[in-house]
Structure formats: structure tokens, C-alpha cells
Design an enzyme around this catalytic site. Structure first.
Site, PDB file in Angstrom:
ATOM      1  N   GLY A 143      -2.605   4.466  -3.833  1.00 17.28           N
ATOM      2  CA  GLY A 143      -2.683   3.240  -4.627  1.00 17.28           C
ATOM      3  C   GLY A 143      -1.823   3.246  -5.868  1.00 17.28           C
ATOM      4  O   GLY A 143      -1.574   2.199  -6.455  1.00 17.28           O
ATOM      5  N   ILE A 155      -3.662   4.402   1.915  1.00 15.86           N
ATOM      6  CA  ILE A 155      -3.968   4.757   3.295  1.00 15.86           C
ATOM      7  C   ILE A 155      -5.064   5.825   3.357  1.00 15.86           C
ATOM      8  O   ILE A 155      -5.747   5.946   4.373  1.00 15.86           O
ATOM      9  CB  ILE A 155      -2.702   5.179   4.078  1.00 15.86           C
ATOM     10  N   TYR A 165       0.838  -1.200   0.000  1.00 13.60           N
ATOM     11  CA  TYR A 165       0.000   0.000   0.000  1.00 13.60           C
ATOM     12  C   TYR A 165       0.868   1.242   0.000  1.00 13.60           C
ATOM     13  O   TYR A 165       2.064   1.196   0.299  1.00 13.60           O
ATOM     14  CB  TYR A 165      -0.995   0.010   1.175  1.00 13.60           C
ATOM     15  N   CYS A 166       0.256   2.353  -0.355  1.00 16.41           N
ATOM     16  CA  CYS A 166       0.920   3.651  -0.359  1.00 16.41           C
ATOM     17  C   CYS A 166      -0.122   4.691   0.048  1.00 16.41           C
ATOM     18  O   CYS A 166      -1.054   4.377   0.770  1.00 16.41           O
ATOM     19  CB  CYS A 166       1.519   3.953  -1.731  1.00 16.41           C
ATOM     20  N   ARG A 167       0.018   5.893  -0.415  1.00 13.51           N
ATOM     21  CA  ARG A 167      -0.924   6.952  -0.050  1.00 13.51           C
ATOM     22  C   ARG A 167      -2.265   6.761  -0.749  1.00 13.51           C
ATOM     23  O   ARG A 167      -3.308   6.777  -0.119  1.00 13.51           O
ATOM     24  CB  ARG A 167      -0.330   8.321  -0.399  1.00 13.51           C
TER      25      ARG A 167
END
Length: 144
Positions: free
Chosen positions: A106, A131, A102-104
Site C-alpha cells: 500500500g 496484494i 495497488y502494490c505489495r
């Protein structure tokens, strides 16, 4: 005038059909198939699906955001490997846990997922919406 329009229409249709035939003959149709396969090599998980996988306890959750973003909070249980340092060849995958990225939002986890899928030859998973979606769903975040 109608006859001319009809002839032009027939010629256009013939060119389209010829283009399809030559596409298959030259192998460019394969590129389209490959693109579809590449797109499907990374599966989007919803927040609910990630919560369920966490409950099963058999995932390795990797946050690929930058250090400054991670400092604002991470999904509990996640490890941090920034996208710039993410090399699937360096991951120890021997414990059998499924990797979820995951990241900020996607985007970066999708890139990392493509790298992972290419390395392993298997479908990779990432949190759709990152997130941001996690926080919007009011799921817990911890400050490292």
C-alpha cells in the site's frame, strides 16, 4: 513558590496563544490545511470494496510493483505500470473508468495515488494493504 509557578503557567499559556495568532497571520495554518487535503487525496479501499468495484466492471486496476514482484502474481484484470514509470500524464483516462492502484503493501500505490490526484485534481483510490491484504483475504491471483 506557588505564585512563581502560576506566573510561569500564565506566561506559557500567553506564548501558546500568541503562537496561534502569529501562525494564522503568517499563513502557516494554511500548510496544515493543505497537509490534511493532501492526505485525503488518496482513499484506502478494503479488499471487499475492491472486489465490489471489480464486480461493477468499471475500474482500471493498476499494479505499481516491480517486474520481479509482478512475476509472482497479480490481481486478475490488473495492468502493470511500475511506480518508477508511473506518470499520470501518460494515462489515457478518456474511457471513464475509475483508476484503482495497488502494490505489495500500500505504500507505493499511495505515492502513485498522490501523483494521480495531483494530476487530475480528484481523489485517487488504492488498495489498503496491497496484494498482501488481497492474498490474506484469499482472493484470486494470476501469474502473468
Amino acid at each position: 513558590m506557588q505564585a512563581r509557578t502560576a506566573i510561569i503557567s500564565i506566561m506559557a499559556a500567553s506564548l501558546c496563544l500568541a503562537g496561534c495568532t502569529s501562525e494564522a497571520a503568517t499563513g502557516t495554518a494554511e500548510a496544515s490545511t493543505t497537509d490534511v487535503i493532501a492526505e485525503s487525496s488518496v482513499v484506502d479501499l478494503s479488499v471487499q470494496e475492491l472486489v465490489a468495484l471489480q464486480a461493477d466492471g468499471n475500474i482500471r486496476l493498476i499494479d505499481v510493483r516491480r517486474d520481479d514482484e509482478v512475476a509472482e502474481g497479480v490481481i486478475p484484470g490488473a495492468e502493470h505500470i511500475a511506480l518508477g514509470n508511473f506518470d499520470p500524464a501518460n494515462l489515457d483516462l478518456s474511457d471513464g473508468r475509475e483508476v484503482v492502484l495497488y502494490c505489495r503493501s500500500g505504500r507505493r500505490s499511495g505515492i502513485a495515488g498522490e501523483r494521480l490526484a495531483e494530476h487530475t485534481g480528484e481523489t485517487a483510490k488504492h488498495l489498503a494493504g496491497g496484494i498482501i491484504a488481497w492474498r490474506k483475504a484469499e482472493q484470486p491471483v494470476v501469474i502473468p
